[in-house]
Design a protein around this motif. Structure first.
Motif, PDB file in Angstrom:
ATOM      1  N   VAL A  21     -13.460  34.097  39.318  1.00 54.75           N
ATOM      2  CA  VAL A  21     -13.773  33.921  40.727  1.00 54.75           C
ATOM      3  C   VAL A  21     -14.233  35.262  41.282  1.00 54.75           C
ATOM      4  CG1 VAL A  21     -12.826  33.347  43.009  1.00 54.75           C
ATOM      5  CG2 VAL A  21     -12.085  32.079  40.982  1.00 54.75           C
ATOM      6  N   ASP A  22     -15.269  35.245  42.120  1.00 51.41           N
ATOM      7  CA  ASP A  22     -15.703  36.489  42.756  1.00 51.41           C
ATOM      8  C   ASP A  22     -14.554  37.060  43.575  1.00 51.41           C
ATOM      9  OD1 ASP A  22     -16.903  38.250  44.894  1.00 51.41           O
ATOM     10  OD2 ASP A  22     -18.708  37.777  43.757  1.00 51.41           O
ATOM     11  N   ALA A  23     -14.309  38.350  43.425  1.00 51.79           N
ATOM     12  CA  ALA A  23     -13.183  38.978  44.118  1.00 51.79           C
ATOM     13  C   ALA A  23     -13.256  38.783  45.624  1.00 51.79           C
ATOM     14  CB  ALA A  23     -13.134  40.471  43.786  1.00 51.79           C
ATOM     15  N   SER A  24     -14.464  38.653  46.167  1.00 53.59           N
ATOM     16  CA  SER A  24     -14.614  38.471  47.612  1.00 53.59           C
ATOM     17  C   SER A  24     -13.951  37.190  48.098  1.00 53.59           C
ATOM     18  CB  SER A  24     -16.096  38.465  47.983  1.00 53.59           C
ATOM     19  OG  SER A  24     -16.773  37.371  47.388  1.00 53.59           O
ATOM     20  N   GLU A  25     -13.799  36.216  47.201  1.00 52.07           N
ATOM     21  CA  GLU A  25     -13.174  34.946  47.585  1.00 52.07           C
ATOM     22  C   GLU A  25     -11.653  35.028  47.606  1.00 52.07           C
ATOM     23  OE1 GLU A  25     -14.642  31.598  45.416  1.00 52.07           O
ATOM     24  OE2 GLU A  25     -16.660  32.454  45.235  1.00 52.07           O
ATOM     25  N   ARG A  26     -11.087  36.114  47.070  1.00 52.90           N
ATOM     26  CA  ARG A  26      -9.632  36.279  47.030  1.00 52.90           C
ATOM     27  C   ARG A  26      -9.159  37.457  47.876  1.00 52.90           C
ATOM     28  NH1 ARG A  26      -7.700  33.664  42.266  1.00 52.90           N
ATOM     29  NH2 ARG A  26      -8.812  31.656  42.247  1.00 52.90           N
ATOM     30  N   VAL A  27     -10.059  38.004  48.689  1.00 56.67           N
ATOM     31  CA  VAL A  27      -9.692  39.153  49.531  1.00 56.67           C
ATOM     32  C   VAL A  27      -8.589  38.747  50.504  1.00 56.67           C
ATOM     33  CG1 VAL A  27     -10.508  40.675  51.370  1.00 56.67           C
ATOM     34  CG2 VAL A  27     -11.897  40.354  49.329  1.00 56.67           C
ATOM     35  N   ARG A  28      -7.604  39.636  50.660  1.00 56.51           N
ATOM     36  CA  ARG A  28      -6.516  39.411  51.604  1.00 56.51           C
ATOM     37  C   ARG A  28      -6.717  40.318  52.821  1.00 56.51           C
ATOM     38  NH1 ARG A  28      -1.242  39.734  47.688  1.00 56.51           N
ATOM     39  NH2 ARG A  28      -1.608  41.960  48.113  1.00 56.51           N
ATOM     40  N   GLU A  29      -6.622  39.730  53.984  1.00 56.57           N
ATOM     41  CA  GLU A  29      -6.723  40.497  55.219  1.00 56.57           C
ATOM     42  C   GLU A  29      -5.319  40.810  55.722  1.00 56.57           C
ATOM     43  OE1 GLU A  29      -9.499  41.606  56.244  1.00 56.57           O
ATOM     44  OE2 GLU A  29     -10.937  40.353  55.151  1.00 56.57           O
ATOM     45  N   GLY A  30      -4.978  42.124  55.751  1.00 59.54           N
ATOM     46  CA  GLY A  30      -3.633  42.521  56.122  1.00 59.54           C
ATOM     47  C   GLY A  30      -3.421  42.565  57.626  1.00 59.54           C
ATOM     48  N   THR A  83     -14.574  41.807  39.891  1.00 61.18           N
ATOM     49  CA  THR A  83     -14.724  42.714  41.020  1.00 61.18           C
ATOM     50  C   THR A  83     -15.930  43.618  40.815  1.00 61.18           C
ATOM     51  OG1 THR A  83     -12.315  42.704  41.279  1.00 61.18           O
ATOM     52  CG2 THR A  83     -13.545  44.395  42.472  1.00 61.18           C
ATOM     53  N   PHE A  84     -16.819  43.611  41.784  1.00 57.55           N
ATOM     54  CA  PHE A  84     -18.050  44.392  41.745  1.00 57.55           C
ATOM     55  C   PHE A  84     -17.843  45.620  42.648  1.00 57.55           C
ATOM     56  CE2 PHE A  84     -22.853  44.228  42.984  1.00 57.55           C
ATOM     57  CZ  PHE A  84     -23.094  45.345  42.215  1.00 57.55           C
ATOM     58  N   ILE A  85     -17.870  46.800  42.027  1.00 58.80           N
ATOM     59  CA  ILE A  85     -17.693  48.063  42.734  1.00 58.80           C
ATOM     60  C   ILE A  85     -19.013  48.829  42.656  1.00 58.80           C
ATOM     61  CG2 ILE A  85     -16.307  50.167  42.920  1.00 58.80           C
ATOM     62  CD1 ILE A  85     -14.232  48.753  41.085  1.00 58.80           C
ATOM     63  N   ALA A  86     -19.499  49.327  43.783  1.00 59.56           N
ATOM     64  CA  ALA A  86     -20.786  50.024  43.764  1.00 59.56           C
ATOM     65  C   ALA A  86     -20.853  51.036  44.893  1.00 59.56           C
ATOM     66  CB  ALA A  86     -21.936  49.023  43.876  1.00 59.56           C
ATOM     67  N   GLY A  87     -21.756  51.991  44.717  1.00 59.74           N
ATOM     68  CA  GLY A  87     -21.954  53.015  45.732  1.00 59.74           C
ATOM     69  C   GLY A  87     -22.603  54.236  45.115  1.00 59.74           C
ATOM     70  N   PRO A  88     -22.810  55.275  45.901  1.00 53.93           N
ATOM     71  CA  PRO A  88     -23.480  56.477  45.382  1.00 53.93           C
ATOM     72  C   PRO A  88     -22.556  57.279  44.474  1.00 53.93           C
ATOM     73  CG  PRO A  88     -22.754  56.870  47.623  1.00 53.93           C
ATOM     74  CD  PRO A  88     -22.451  55.425  47.327  1.00 53.93           C
ATOM     75  N   CYS A  89     -23.111  57.849  43.432  1.00 53.55           N
ATOM     76  CA  CYS A  89     -22.308  58.704  42.551  1.00 53.55           C
ATOM     77  C   CYS A  89     -21.725  59.858  43.352  1.00 53.55           C
ATOM     78  CB  CYS A  89     -23.182  59.233  41.411  1.00 53.55           C
ATOM     79  SG  CYS A  89     -22.275  60.226  40.202  1.00 53.55           S
ATOM     80  N   ARG A 109      -7.753  45.445  54.511  1.00 52.89           N
ATOM     81  CA  ARG A 109      -8.537  44.529  53.685  1.00 52.89           C
ATOM     82  C   ARG A 109      -8.224  44.853  52.240  1.00 52.89           C
ATOM     83  NH1 ARG A 109     -13.284  41.491  53.792  1.00 52.89           N
ATOM     84  NH2 ARG A 109     -14.632  41.660  51.990  1.00 52.89           N
ATOM     85  N   GLN A 110      -7.624  43.905  51.513  1.00 55.90           N
ATOM     86  CA  GLN A 110      -7.184  44.141  50.146  1.00 55.90           C
ATOM     87  C   GLN A 110      -8.035  43.354  49.158  1.00 55.90           C
ATOM     88  OE1 GLN A 110      -2.936  43.067  50.776  1.00 55.90           O
ATOM     89  NE2 GLN A 110      -2.525  45.154  50.115  1.00 55.90           N
ATOM     90  N   VAL A 111      -8.608  44.081  48.206  1.00 53.82           N
ATOM     91  CA  VAL A 111      -9.491  43.497  47.194  1.00 53.82           C
ATOM     92  C   VAL A 111      -8.764  43.463  45.855  1.00 53.82           C
ATOM     93  CG1 VAL A 111     -11.677  43.756  45.959  1.00 53.82           C
ATOM     94  CG2 VAL A 111     -11.547  44.315  48.409  1.00 53.82           C
ATOM     95  N   PRO A 112      -8.773  42.313  45.155  1.00 56.05           N
ATOM     96  CA  PRO A 112      -8.072  42.244  43.867  1.00 56.05           C
ATOM     97  C   PRO A 112      -8.933  42.695  42.689  1.00 56.05           C
ATOM     98  CG  PRO A 112      -8.912  40.084  44.439  1.00 56.05           C
ATOM     99  CD  PRO A 112      -9.298  41.002  45.577  1.00 56.05           C
ATOM    100  N   GLY A 157     -15.361  39.832  28.929  1.00 54.93           N
ATOM    101  CA  GLY A 157     -14.140  39.579  29.684  1.00 54.93           C
ATOM    102  C   GLY A 157     -13.655  40.703  30.563  1.00 54.93           C
ATOM    103  N   ALA A 158     -14.515  41.665  30.899  1.00 55.06           N
ATOM    104  CA  ALA A 158     -14.103  42.752  31.792  1.00 55.06           C
ATOM    105  C   ALA A 158     -13.710  42.194  33.152  1.00 55.06           C
ATOM    106  CB  ALA A 158     -15.233  43.771  31.948  1.00 55.06           C
ATOM    107  N   ASP A 159     -12.794  42.883  33.811  1.00 52.00           N
ATOM    108  CA  ASP A 159     -12.307  42.446  35.118  1.00 52.00           C
ATOM    109  C   ASP A 159     -13.197  42.931  36.262  1.00 52.00           C
ATOM    110  OD1 ASP A 159      -9.927  41.194  34.026  1.00 52.00           O
ATOM    111  OD2 ASP A 159      -9.210  43.224  33.631  1.00 52.00           O
ATOM    112  N   GLY A 160     -14.247  43.671  35.921  1.00 55.02           N
ATOM    113  CA  GLY A 160     -15.174  44.134  36.938  1.00 55.02           C
ATOM    114  C   GLY A 160     -16.110  45.183  36.376  1.00 55.02           C
TER     115      GLY A 160
END
Length: 348
Positions: free
Chosen positions: A339-348, A99-105, A89-92, A294-297
């Motif tokens: 565009v939300d990155a989820s809409e451009r995800v590539r499934e390998g 692109t929204f990146i999140a999780g525990p520190c 699963r490839q995220v741009p 204009g940040a990319d994520g």
């Protein structure tokens, strides 16, 4: 000087350029991107001009570069780059998407990490951040679970499908981190760790390079150049605040760095409002500012129980703040042509 190879250039074409440059005593550094191969030349510029490199098969163009950072500069790569993270699963991360990146520190337990990942995914995040190795100011603070933490992250990726972004703090650990992670993070304290930069450049994985807390923009881009010179152009830059005289926040988010770097370098630029502010009440406003400039994520901390977090609990989002950020991520980027990155995800 930089040689830009055409998209259909072969390995033999690249080798021919390298051989001709080395024959006159020059050094050729080959960097392979998603669609193009770029060869940075070091040596006597006048000697290179007499080589007629443009006539060689597979060469698209040759540029004389004045910026000290040659491979990451837009002078030879005018179009901004997109970096793809993940295997199956490839995220741009790039100029057309947000692109929204999140999780525990920090990865604390398998349950805590999975719960945080599920929270992040429900809020719209497509990449999971989580620290297995934690470089801390105090030697007595939680330093991370190490390899055990990497194994937990790999298990959570299996459960959620989210590619992993995690920090590597020592060149000796690059191989094991690369075996588990989809993207290697170099943190602010290691931005000038040149041995580590070169090691991640050779690891074959995308790299998230955070700006040093006292680094100028040129120093930041020169750090990226160390990675690129080792053959890796899949670098994402992260503005996470710089150290100033102002004590109201942990760091001062240099929001102007985003458009400045984007005008100078073709690399994607994201923002870390969590580590900039150190306060959860500022994460959403700073995220909105990042989107507006204009940040990319953005990359943010979330935790199912911030009060018990072993690392940076005061900045971790939960409940109302996370829902507010999720709303902003859904609404603002489309207004700004993203565009939300989820809409451009590539499934390998």
């Amino acid at each position: 000087m930089v040689v830009v190879m055409s998209p259909d250039a072969t390995e033999e074409d690249v080798a021919a350029v390298v051989a001709r440059v080395e024959a006159v005593g020059g050094e050729a550094n080959v960097s392979k991107g998603l669609t193009r191969t770029i060869i940075g030349l070091v040596g006597d510029i006048e000697s290179f001009h007499h080589l007629n490199l443009r006539t060689l098969r597979g060469v698209a163009d040759v540029h004389r570069i004045s910026d000290p950072y040659k491979l990451v500069s837009r002078q030879h790569h005018p179009e901004r780059s997109t970096v793809w993270v993940g295997t199956g699963r490839q995220v741009p991360i790039g100029p057309e998407t947000f692109t929204f990146i999140a999780g525990p520190c920090a990865v604390e337990t398998a349950g805590q990490t999975l719960e945080a990942a599920q929270m992040a995914q429900a809020a719209g995040a497509t990449l999971l951040r989580g620290g297995a190795f934690k470089p801390r100011t105090s030697p007595y603070a939680f330093q991370g679970l190490g390899v055990q933490g990497l194994e937990i992250l790999a298990g959570v990726r299996e459960a959620t499908g989210m590619p992993i972004v995690t920090e590597v703090v020592d060149a000796r650990d690059v191989t094991v981190v690369a075996e588990h992670a989809d993207m290697l993070q170099v943190g602010t304290r290691n931005m000038a760790n040149f041995g580590l930069l070169q090691a991640v450049g050779e690891a074959g994985k995308p790299v998230l390079l955070k700006r040093g807390m006292t680094a100028t923009i040129e120093e930041w881009l020169m750090a990226a150049e160390y990675i690129a010179r080792r053959g890796n152009l899949d670098v994402v830059l992260c503005e996470r605040g710089i150290r100033t005289f102002e004590p109201a926040t942990r760091n001062t988010l240099d929001i102007s760095a985003v458009p400045v770097v984007q005008a100078t370098s073709h690399l994607p630029v994201i923002v870390d409002p969590s580590h900039a502010a150190g306060r959860k009440d500022l994460v959403v406003p700073l995220s909105r500012a990042a989107m507006g400039v204009g940040a990319d994520g953005v990359i943010v901390d979330v935790h199912p129980d911030p009060e018990s977090a072993l690392c940076d609990g005061p900045q971790a989002l939960l409940g109302t703040e996370l829902r507010e950020l999720a709303s902003a991520v859904r609404r603002l980027p489309p207004v700004l042509g993203r565009v939300d990155a989820s809409e451009r995800v590539r499934e390998g």
